[in-house]
Design a protein around this motif. Structure first.
Motif, PDB file in Angstrom:
ATOM      1  N   ILE A   1      -5.294  -2.657  -7.672  1.00  0.00           N
ATOM      2  CA  ILE A   1      -6.272  -3.736  -7.624  1.00  0.00           C
ATOM      3  C   ILE A   1      -7.218  -3.516  -8.795  1.00  0.00           C
ATOM      4  CG2 ILE A   1      -8.076  -4.852  -6.253  1.00  0.00           C
ATOM      5  CD1 ILE A   1      -6.708  -3.378  -3.792  1.00  0.00           C
ATOM      6  N   GLU A   2      -7.274  -4.497  -9.689  1.00  0.00           N
ATOM      7  CA  GLU A   2      -7.941  -4.288 -10.969  1.00  0.00           C
ATOM      8  C   GLU A   2      -8.885  -5.447 -11.272  1.00  0.00           C
ATOM      9  OE1 GLU A   2      -6.111  -2.302 -14.919  1.00  0.00           O
ATOM     10  OE2 GLU A   2      -5.221  -4.208 -14.340  1.00  0.00           O
ATOM     11  N   LYS A   3     -10.052  -5.122 -11.817  1.00  0.00           N
ATOM     12  CA  LYS A   3     -11.022  -6.141 -12.205  1.00  0.00           C
ATOM     13  C   LYS A   3     -10.392  -7.121 -13.178  1.00  0.00           C
ATOM     14  CE  LYS A   3     -15.020  -8.170 -12.723  1.00  0.00           C
ATOM     15  NZ  LYS A   3     -15.603  -8.977 -11.609  1.00  0.00           N
ATOM     16  N   GLY A   4     -10.596  -8.412 -12.931  1.00  0.00           N
ATOM     17  CA  GLY A   4     -10.038  -9.436 -13.807  1.00  0.00           C
ATOM     18  C   GLY A   4     -11.040  -9.898 -14.846  1.00  0.00           C
ATOM     19  N   LEU A   5     -10.575 -10.074 -16.067  1.00  0.00           N
ATOM     20  CA  LEU A   5     -11.417 -10.621 -17.129  1.00  0.00           C
ATOM     21  C   LEU A   5     -11.337 -12.142 -17.109  1.00  0.00           C
ATOM     22  CD1 LEU A   5     -10.521  -8.231 -20.101  1.00  0.00           C
ATOM     23  CD2 LEU A   5     -12.443  -8.062 -18.509  1.00  0.00           C
ATOM     24  N   GLU A   6     -12.442 -12.804 -17.431  1.00  0.00           N
ATOM     25  CA  GLU A   6     -12.463 -14.267 -17.433  1.00  0.00           C
ATOM     26  C   GLU A   6     -11.676 -14.836 -18.608  1.00  0.00           C
ATOM     27  OE1 GLU A   6     -13.355 -16.169 -15.169  1.00  0.00           O
ATOM     28  OE2 GLU A   6     -14.566 -14.862 -13.866  1.00  0.00           O
ATOM     29  N   LYS A   7     -11.751 -14.170 -19.753  1.00  0.00           N
ATOM     30  CA  LYS A   7     -11.033 -14.641 -20.941  1.00  0.00           C
ATOM     31  C   LYS A   7     -10.236 -13.494 -21.559  1.00  0.00           C
ATOM     32  CE  LYS A   7     -14.292 -18.360 -22.071  1.00  0.00           C
ATOM     33  NZ  LYS A   7     -15.179 -18.935 -23.122  1.00  0.00           N
ATOM     34  N   PRO A   8      -9.185 -13.073 -20.883  1.00  0.00           N
ATOM     35  CA  PRO A   8      -8.407 -11.929 -21.404  1.00  0.00           C
ATOM     36  C   PRO A   8      -7.565 -12.326 -22.607  1.00  0.00           C
ATOM     37  CG  PRO A   8      -7.318 -12.858 -19.494  1.00  0.00           C
ATOM     38  CD  PRO A   8      -8.605 -13.616 -19.643  1.00  0.00           C
TER      39      PRO A   8
ATOM     40  N   LYS B   1      -1.512  -5.971  -8.368  1.00  0.00           N
ATOM     41  CA  LYS B   1      -0.243  -5.684  -9.032  1.00  0.00           C
ATOM     42  C   LYS B   1       0.572  -4.643  -8.275  1.00  0.00           C
ATOM     43  CE  LYS B   1      -2.624  -6.119 -13.513  1.00  0.00           C
ATOM     44  NZ  LYS B   1      -2.860  -5.456 -14.826  1.00  0.00           N
ATOM     45  N   PRO B   2       1.868  -4.878  -8.070  1.00  0.00           N
ATOM     46  CA  PRO B   2       2.733  -3.785  -7.617  1.00  0.00           C
ATOM     47  C   PRO B   2       2.710  -2.677  -8.666  1.00  0.00           C
ATOM     48  CG  PRO B   2       3.874  -5.910  -7.515  1.00  0.00           C
ATOM     49  CD  PRO B   2       2.616  -6.126  -8.286  1.00  0.00           C
ATOM     50  N   ALA B   3       2.678  -1.418  -8.231  1.00  0.00           N
ATOM     51  CA  ALA B   3       2.540  -0.310  -9.184  1.00  0.00           C
ATOM     52  C   ALA B   3       3.743  -0.174 -10.102  1.00  0.00           C
ATOM     53  CB  ALA B   3       2.315   1.002  -8.432  1.00  0.00           C
TER      54      ALA B   3
ATOM     55  N   GLY C   1     -11.003  -0.407 -11.216  1.00  0.00           N
ATOM     56  CA  GLY C   1      -9.939  -0.718 -10.273  1.00  0.00           C
ATOM     57  C   GLY C   1      -9.795   0.343  -9.208  1.00  0.00           C
ATOM     58  N   THR C   2      -8.922   0.071  -8.276  1.00  0.00           N
ATOM     59  CA  THR C   2      -8.581   1.013  -7.232  1.00  0.00           C
ATOM     60  C   THR C   2      -7.131   0.760  -6.853  1.00  0.00           C
ATOM     61  OG1 THR C   2      -9.221   1.891  -5.063  1.00  0.00           O
ATOM     62  CG2 THR C   2      -9.304  -0.507  -5.337  1.00  0.00           C
ATOM     63  N   TYR C   3      -6.603   1.557  -5.945  1.00  0.00           N
ATOM     64  CA  TYR C   3      -5.240   1.303  -5.475  1.00  0.00           C
ATOM     65  C   TYR C   3      -5.146   1.673  -4.007  1.00  0.00           C
ATOM     66  CZ  TYR C   3      -4.134   6.326  -5.622  1.00  0.00           C
ATOM     67  OH  TYR C   3      -4.103   7.675  -5.397  1.00  0.00           O
ATOM     68  N   CYS C   4      -4.104   1.180  -3.389  1.00  0.00           N
ATOM     69  CA  CYS C   4      -3.881   1.509  -1.976  1.00  0.00           C
ATOM     70  C   CYS C   4      -2.387   1.509  -1.691  1.00  0.00           C
ATOM     71  CB  CYS C   4      -4.594   0.510  -1.067  1.00  0.00           C
ATOM     72  SG  CYS C   4      -3.851  -1.146  -1.042  1.00  0.00           S
ATOM     73  N   TYR C   5      -2.042   2.013  -0.530  1.00  0.00           N
ATOM     74  CA  TYR C   5      -0.663   1.988  -0.062  1.00  0.00           C
ATOM     75  C   TYR C   5      -0.433   0.779   0.842  1.00  0.00           C
ATOM     76  CZ  TYR C   5       0.141   6.680  -1.895  1.00  0.00           C
ATOM     77  OH  TYR C   5       0.295   7.757  -2.733  1.00  0.00           O
TER      78      TYR C   5
ATOM     79  N   SER D   1       8.665   7.319 -19.768  1.00  0.00           N
ATOM     80  CA  SER D   1       9.203   6.177 -19.023  1.00  0.00           C
ATOM     81  C   SER D   1       8.545   6.074 -17.654  1.00  0.00           C
ATOM     82  CB  SER D   1      10.719   6.311 -18.857  1.00  0.00           C
ATOM     83  OG  SER D   1      11.373   6.272 -20.096  1.00  0.00           O
ATOM     84  N   ALA D   2       8.432   7.213 -16.972  1.00  0.00           N
ATOM     85  CA  ALA D   2       7.856   7.224 -15.630  1.00  0.00           C
ATOM     86  C   ALA D   2       6.380   6.844 -15.646  1.00  0.00           C
ATOM     87  CB  ALA D   2       8.039   8.599 -15.000  1.00  0.00           C
ATOM     88  N   VAL D   3       5.628   7.418 -16.578  1.00  0.00           N
ATOM     89  CA  VAL D   3       4.195   7.109 -16.667  1.00  0.00           C
ATOM     90  C   VAL D   3       3.990   5.661 -17.092  1.00  0.00           C
ATOM     91  CG1 VAL D   3       2.064   7.609 -17.940  1.00  0.00           C
ATOM     92  CG2 VAL D   3       3.493   9.481 -17.121  1.00  0.00           C
ATOM     93  N   GLY D   4       4.761   5.206 -18.070  1.00  0.00           N
ATOM     94  CA  GLY D   4       4.612   3.841 -18.554  1.00  0.00           C
ATOM     95  C   GLY D   4       4.975   2.796 -17.525  1.00  0.00           C
ATOM     96  N   MET D   5       5.855   3.139 -16.592  1.00  0.00           N
ATOM     97  CA  MET D   5       6.287   2.191 -15.574  1.00  0.00           C
ATOM     98  C   MET D   5       5.304   2.106 -14.416  1.00  0.00           C
ATOM     99  SD  MET D   5       8.875   0.168 -15.151  1.00  0.00           S
ATOM    100  CE  MET D   5       9.280  -0.966 -13.840  1.00  0.00           C
ATOM    101  N   ASP D   6       4.607   3.198 -14.154  1.00  0.00           N
ATOM    102  CA  ASP D   6       3.699   3.254 -13.008  1.00  0.00           C
ATOM    103  C   ASP D   6       2.292   2.866 -13.456  1.00  0.00           C
ATOM    104  OD1 ASP D   6       1.855   4.249 -10.967  1.00  0.00           O
ATOM    105  OD2 ASP D   6       3.601   5.272 -10.126  1.00  0.00           O
ATOM    106  N   LYS D   7       1.856   1.679 -13.105  1.00  0.00           N
ATOM    107  CA  LYS D   7       0.572   1.169 -13.578  1.00  0.00           C
ATOM    108  C   LYS D   7      -0.604   2.023 -13.109  1.00  0.00           C
ATOM    109  CE  LYS D   7       2.201  -3.634 -13.682  1.00  0.00           C
ATOM    110  NZ  LYS D   7       3.552  -3.394 -13.140  1.00  0.00           N
ATOM    111  N   ILE D   8      -0.500   2.589 -11.920  1.00  0.00           N
ATOM    112  CA  ILE D   8      -1.591   3.412 -11.379  1.00  0.00           C
ATOM    113  C   ILE D   8      -1.695   4.719 -12.163  1.00  0.00           C
ATOM    114  CG2 ILE D   8      -2.397   4.679  -9.350  1.00  0.00           C
ATOM    115  CD1 ILE D   8      -1.015   2.468  -7.650  1.00  0.00           C
ATOM    116  N   VAL D   9      -0.569   5.394 -12.360  1.00  0.00           N
ATOM    117  CA  VAL D   9      -0.561   6.652 -13.107  1.00  0.00           C
ATOM    118  C   VAL D   9      -0.956   6.416 -14.558  1.00  0.00           C
ATOM    119  CG1 VAL D   9       0.886   8.548 -13.924  1.00  0.00           C
ATOM    120  CG2 VAL D   9       1.152   7.701 -11.587  1.00  0.00           C
ATOM    121  N   MET D  10      -0.423   5.365 -15.160  1.00  0.00           N
ATOM    122  CA  MET D  10      -0.729   5.068 -16.556  1.00  0.00           C
ATOM    123  C   MET D  10      -2.225   4.819 -16.749  1.00  0.00           C
ATOM    124  SD  MET D  10       0.955   2.145 -19.046  1.00  0.00           S
ATOM    125  CE  MET D  10       0.356   0.800 -18.016  1.00  0.00           C
ATOM    126  N   LYS D  11      -2.816   4.082 -15.826  1.00  0.00           N
ATOM    127  CA  LYS D  11      -4.250   3.802 -15.901  1.00  0.00           C
ATOM    128  C   LYS D  11      -5.051   5.105 -15.817  1.00  0.00           C
ATOM    129  CE  LYS D  11      -7.633   0.693 -13.720  1.00  0.00           C
ATOM    130  NZ  LYS D  11      -7.705  -0.349 -14.767  1.00  0.00           N
TER     131      LYS D  11
END
Length: 238
Positions: free
Chosen positions: A223-230, A188-190, A159-163, A136-146
């Protein structure tokens, strides 16, 4: 003998209302021949309420009036069972409202879907449906999951992340990191749902706006690279 099934929904989350809808739908779908359905509504203040009024979605239009029709309770672990009891406790008589055999968390967002509620249920010794604490914790946290996906050899977007504090202190540094990834990017909020607080940024100005939006929801930002046709793929597991 029926299984006493505690259905939990609501909670201190920006996705509170979505959880309420899901919870009421789940209760309406459960077999009453197999289950004794016990609703447990968690308010935005993390207070627990139960009562028949919680089965009707129309009652949630006025939560103050709804709560007035319900009984405030608290889950309690006893030596050989888990129950929900009147809170505050009655001075005379039996305080037990219901005995709990199992729990069905129908929750969305932080403080309920991120392992917090799951850990609480495990502490109470109640079997529950869905993911355990760590997943649950890993799946909820986009940074950790990635990071976990990447460590397992799965393809993930750059991608990268910041505070949030770093963004307020040194915007130019974060903007430079985003431009190194290359526009468009998704911000995205984490720790939120799949869409809340998320923005697509195609240039510097929209990136600044996206960061300010995300920072209003969380202290860690992906902060994650966006695809043009996701293409979005949902995988439902029963």
């Amino acid at each position: 003998m029926k299984i006493n099934l505690l259905v939990l929904f609501g909670g201190r989350s920006v996705e509170h209302e979505v959880s309420v809808i899901s919870g009421v739908q789940a209760m309406a779908s459960l077999s009453r021949e197999k289950y004794e359905v016990i609703p447990l509504y968690i308010t935005k203040q993390n207070l627990f309420y139960t009562g028949d009024a919680l089965f009707d979605i129309e009652n949630y239009k006025d939560t103050d009036a709804l709560i007035a029709k319900c009984q405030r309770v608290i889950p309690v672990k006893r030596a050989d069972e888990t129950v929900i009891e009147h809170y505050p406790a009655k001075k005379l008589g039996n305080n037990t409202v219901a005995r709990i055999d199992a729990a069905l968390p129908v929750v969305h967002g932080t403080n309920v879907e991120d392992g917090a509620l799951q850990g609480f249920l495990q502490t109470l010794g109640v079997p529950y449906a869905g993911c355990d604490v760590i997943s649950s914790a890993v799946g909820m946290d986009k940074i950790v999951m990635k990071a976990v996906f990447k460590s397992m050899g799965l393809n993930v977007l750059d991608g990268t992340y910041c505070y949030r504090d770093t963004w307020h202190a040194d915007r130019e540094k974060i903007i430079a990191e985003a431009e190194k990834i290359g526009y468009p990017v998704y911000v995205k909020p984490a720790n939120l749902g799949s869409s809340i607080g998320i923005s697509r940024a195609a240039d510097r100005e929209s990136f600044i706006n996206a960061m300010d939006t995300a920072c209003a929801y969380d202290k860690r930002i992906l902060i994650e690279k966006g695809l043009e046709k996701p293409r979005e793929i949902n995988c439902a597991c029963l």
